[in-house]
Design an enzyme around this catalytic site. Structure first.
Site, PDB file in Angstrom:
ATOM      1  CD  GLU A  53      -1.439  -4.146   1.125  1.00 17.56           C
ATOM      2  OE1 GLU A  53      -2.550  -4.501   0.734  1.00 17.56           O
ATOM      3  OE2 GLU A  53      -0.771  -3.261   0.579  1.00 17.56           O
ATOM      4  CG  HIS A  95      -1.966   0.991   1.276  1.00 17.11           C
ATOM      5  ND1 HIS A  95      -1.861   2.173   1.963  1.00 17.11           N
ATOM      6  CD2 HIS A  95      -3.186   0.995   0.692  1.00 17.11           C
ATOM      7  CE1 HIS A  95      -2.978   2.865   1.823  1.00 17.11           C
ATOM      8  NE2 HIS A  95      -3.796   2.177   1.045  1.00 17.11           N
ATOM      9  CB  SER A 124      -5.591  -3.162  -0.952  1.00 12.00           C
ATOM     10  OG  SER A 124      -4.543  -2.539  -1.656  1.00 12.00           O
ATOM     11  CG  HIS A 127      -8.129  -5.016   2.098  1.00 11.68           C
ATOM     12  ND1 HIS A 127      -9.237  -4.302   1.672  1.00 11.68           N
ATOM     13  CD2 HIS A 127      -7.069  -4.197   1.939  1.00 11.68           C
ATOM     14  CE1 HIS A 127      -8.841  -3.115   1.251  1.00 11.68           C
ATOM     15  NE2 HIS A 127      -7.540  -3.022   1.404  1.00 11.68           N
ATOM     16  CE  LYS A 154      -9.467  -0.004   3.385  1.00 14.85           C
ATOM     17  NZ  LYS A 154      -8.023   0.088   3.226  1.00 14.85           N
TER      18      LYS A 154
HETATM   19  C1  LIG Z   1      -7.133   1.289   3.225  1.00 14.59           C
HETATM   20  C2  LIG Z   1      -5.759   0.813   3.548  1.00 14.59           C
HETATM   21  C3  LIG Z   1      -4.938   1.518   4.421  1.00 14.59           C
HETATM   22  C4  LIG Z   1      -5.314   2.873   4.962  1.00 14.59           C
HETATM   23  O1  LIG Z   1      -6.301   2.793   5.911  1.00 14.59           O
HETATM   24  P1  LIG Z   1      -7.276   4.045   6.135  1.00 14.59           P
HETATM   25  O2  LIG Z   1      -7.884   3.809   7.453  1.00 14.59           O
HETATM   26  O3  LIG Z   1      -8.228   4.040   5.002  1.00 14.59           O
HETATM   27  O4  LIG Z   1      -6.395   5.274   6.113  1.00 14.59           O
HETATM   28  C5  LIG Z   1      -3.719   0.968   4.768  1.00 14.59           C
HETATM   29  N1  LIG Z   1      -3.316  -0.204   4.236  1.00 14.59           N
HETATM   30  C6  LIG Z   1      -4.069  -0.888   3.360  1.00 14.59           C
HETATM   31  C7  LIG Z   1      -3.573  -2.164   2.813  1.00 14.59           C
HETATM   32  C8  LIG Z   1      -5.300  -0.393   2.976  1.00 14.59           C
HETATM   33  O5  LIG Z   1      -6.036  -1.051   2.083  1.00 14.59           O
END
Ligand SMILES: *Cc1c(COP(=O)(O)O)cnc(C)c1O
Length: 396
Positions: free
Chosen positions: A187, A134, A191, A219, A250
């Site tokens: 991750e 990310h 994402s 996720h 999320k």
């Molecule tokens: C959405 C996301 C973030 C950021 O999180 P927010 O709370 O939206 O700022 C960080 N890492 C990944 C992998 C994401 O998908």
């Protein structure tokens, strides 16, 4: 027009010419199975509200109750007078949910990544990240000044190759200075691709080379494992991961970010994470909603919502005309539909919108150039017939 605006107009024209222009689409409803855009109700297949909690009655009530008790704003940063009881309850609840000694919350997941990595690493240190990590981690690398090394996506050989190099840097024959730290970041569910990192093997590698591991479960939390803790639970290695991070925006249906880990990690971040220290504490409503989300996710009702989301993902996988024939069961709730060309991806997204389905095209710089795609997400809010509607719109 003055130079400033005409300069920006020129830059914007350049972005448009590459098929990479972006604009905001105004949404006139709450999040849910459908959203109202331009006076039309569209089936929403683009949301990260995987469990349908963003507009869930229990979360709305919790947000209202939090506002009723603690007000609309938090008044100051956590270290001044903004460390409301709600944030402490939320952090205790997150730590219990994830099975760690402690937790710390931030305003967003983005601020979590930035603050945590920049607190842990300096310019003598080494940050090793997956190619598809990310953007927040890449920005964190720049901010920390650490040496950034990128390994090919989910490629353990490439990762080991870099760790061997890093180990050499760390142990020069005439070692005098402090040993640099090596931090690996991945991750658990990617994402934009929806595939999983080989966490068990990565844990083995980081232990062999004396590196630390940070896993972003943005996720996956709420969606994987019998206790819905994430992929760390499924693979049985969460206790060996130094830094478990995620977002409350999320599956949790609220807003904010968190780090779960040891007590020393959390105490250190309170002292050193600049995005935590120099920022007003989140609004009480967000913490109240997130607390309620954890309770819901842990309950039988949460299990049911999770199962519903997975059932919809399986149906999507079976009904949508994916270019590559996929496995019978989806890997995650994220199903990328690869198009390649940026303009073609936008055209397909527009066609689906005409047919009543909202799925924006994902393009550079979110993904690499010429790998534009539609990113479908399955959620607990969808019904079986929604999947059928989307499939027929896509096939027509
Ligand atoms: C959405 C996301 C973030 C950021 O999180 P927010 O709370 O939206 O700022 C960080 N890492 C990944 C992998 C994401 O998908």
């Amino acid at each position: 027009m003055n130079n400033f605006d005409s300069d920006l107009e020129q830059r914007l024209a350049g972005i448009q010419a590459q098929g990479l222009g972006r604009h905001l689409r105004r949404v006139d409803s709450a999040q849910g199975r459908t959203i109202e855009v331009g006076g039309r109700q569209l089936l929403n297949f683009s949301s990260n509200d995987y469990l349908g909690l963003a507009n869930h009655p229990a979360l709305r009530e919790a947000a209202q109750a939090a506002t009723g008790k603690f007000g609309a704003g938090s008044g100051a940063s956590r270290l001044i007078c903004g460390s409301l009881a709600l944030f402490h309850e939320l952090e205790e609840s997150l730590a219990a949910f994830k099975g760690t000694a402690a937790a710390l919350t931030f305003s967003t997941g983005y601020a979590t990544a930035l603050g945590t990595i920049a607190a842990l690493l300096g310019k003598e240190d080494i940050l090793v990240v997956d190619k598809l990590i990310h953007a927040s981690m890449v920005d964190a690398a720049r901010l920390s000044g650490a040496k950034l090394r990128i390994f090919a996506h989910n490629d353990l050989n490439d990762l080991e190759h870099i760790l061997k190099w890093a180990d050499g840097v760390r142990n020069p024959p005439t070692a005098a200075k402090q040993r640099p730290s090596i931090l690996i970041v991945t991750e658990s569910v990617f994402s934009m691709d929806g595939d999983l990192a080989p966490l068990r093997e990565m844990v083995e590698l980081k232990e062999r080379y004396g590196a630390w591991l940070m896993v972003d479960e943005a996720h996956a939390t709420g969606l994987f494992g019998a206790r819905r803790r994430g992929v760390g639970e499924v693979t049985g290695v969460s206790a060996r991961i130094e830094i478990q991070m995620g977002t409350l925006g999320k599956a949790f249906g609220s807003s904010g970010g968190y780090v779960c880990g040891s007590r020393p990690l959390i105490d250190y971040l309170v002292n050193r994470a600049r995005s935590f220290i120099f920022s007003t504490a989140p609004v009480p409503a967000a913490a109240g909603a997130a607390l309620q989300a954890i309770e819901l996710i842990r309950s039988a009702a949460g299990k049911l919502l999770c199962e519903q989301a997975w059932a919809r993902a399986t149906e999507l996988q079976q009904q949508l005309p994916f270019p590559a024939a996929p496995a019978a069961t989806p890997t995650s709730l994220i199903l990328p539909f690869h198009v390649g060309d940026e303009t073609a991806a936008v055209a397909l997204a527009n066609r689906l919108m005409q047919a009543g389905c909202f799925v924006p095209a994902i393009r550079y710089p979110t993904v690499a150039r010429r790998t534009a795609r539609l990113r479908f997400t399955a959620t607990a809010a969808h019904r079986f017939e929604d999947v059928t509607s989307l499939a027929s719109a896509l096939n027509s």
